[in-house]
Design an enzyme around this catalytic site. Sequence first.
Site, short mmCIF file in Angstrom:
data_model
loop_
_atom_site.label_atom_id
_atom_site.label_comp_id
_atom_site.label_asym_id
_atom_site.label_seq_id
_atom_site.Cartn_x
_atom_site.Cartn_y
_atom_site.Cartn_z
N SER A 276 0.83 -1.20 0.00
CA SER A 276 0.00 0.00 0.00
C SER A 276 0.87 1.27 0.00
O SER A 276 1.67 1.46 -0.91
CB SER A 276 -0.96 -0.04 1.19
OG SER A 276 -1.94 0.97 1.10
N ASP B 174 -9.11 -4.53 -5.89
CA ASP B 174 -8.62 -3.49 -4.99
C ASP B 174 -9.50 -2.24 -5.12
O ASP B 174 -9.57 -1.63 -6.19
CB ASP B 174 -7.17 -3.15 -5.35
CG ASP B 174 -6.48 -2.30 -4.28
OD1 ASP B 174 -7.17 -1.61 -3.52
OD2 ASP B 174 -5.23 -2.34 -4.22
N HIS C 8 -7.10 -5.29 -1.85
CA HIS C 8 -5.98 -4.44 -1.45
C HIS C 8 -5.18 -5.08 -0.32
O HIS C 8 -3.96 -4.85 -0.21
CB HIS C 8 -6.54 -3.09 -0.98
CG HIS C 8 -5.47 -2.10 -0.60
ND1 HIS C 8 -4.65 -1.50 -1.53
CD2 HIS C 8 -5.09 -1.61 0.62
CE1 HIS C 8 -3.80 -0.68 -0.92
NE2 HIS C 8 -4.05 -0.72 0.38
#
Length: 308
Positions: A177, A223, A255
């Site tokens: 991320s 995601d 994600h």
Amino acid sequence: MQQHLLPSRQHPPRPSRSRTLTGLLASAAATAGLLLTALAPGAQAVAANPYERGPAPTNASIEASRGSYATSQTSVSSLVASGFGGGTIYYPTSTADGTFGAVVISPGFTAYQSSIAWLGPRLASQGFVVFTIDTNTTLDQPDSRGRQLLSALDYLTQRSSVRTRVDATRLGVMGHSMGGGGSLEAAKSRTSLKAAIPLTGWNTDKTWPELRTPTLVVGADGDTVAPVATHSKPFYESLPGSLDKAYLELRGASHFTPNSSDTTIAKYSLSWLKRFIDNDTRYEQFLCPIPRPSLTIAEYRGNCPHTL
């Protein structure tokens, strides 16, 4: 009438066909012997890659949860860390093979190193020193995480208790991320890095034409935090065309897929790190030809064969 005969010329006897054949065979055997000597271990022939670690890989070995090396780990307190928030170093216990390449991994926004800890022993057991870190605060942005990844690499190679096990010329970065966005920032700042792998990366900067580090961008088709259309794909597409690069889009993934043990992530991350940190071309077979879509791969792009 008396005849005067001229003396005939004296010619040496011609060798028989069998003797000629014997000579040719002996010459060929001598030549073969020289070739074998030149290729024998210890001879002055082309040296094998000195950075190869572990046995020849197979599909089963790179998908396994553990590699051939036994591993240990050591904690780094935030009190002794400089520029990052501490972490855990995973490393092969054996010193018989010399030094190892190393990779530092950052977690994402609001997360701790525990969220990416599964990668530590998995990659270390394949022949890397792996440093999963905490960031200074869980809210740090990608540019800050990039600087922290580099600070952690410096700590690992210069101050850590395992620094003698690390080859400081063969280093890489990974992150999830905002940590993935941070890995791009780190590679932009330090072009000597050998590999970068953003995992479902997030960054407000979408273009990375400055990168000179071989980069594997990993996205997820489901995601919704960092959708591939606005993050991973633009990241990949903006990388220089001459750069060794690849884009892996996970199928049926979110994600947060990189926060749990995942065979597809591990398989291709390991192959990328081996290929570019260790220059181990035995792993090229898993990256080129381009992997086809499958139950776990929605899309894979890349430039093959790799140049480095």
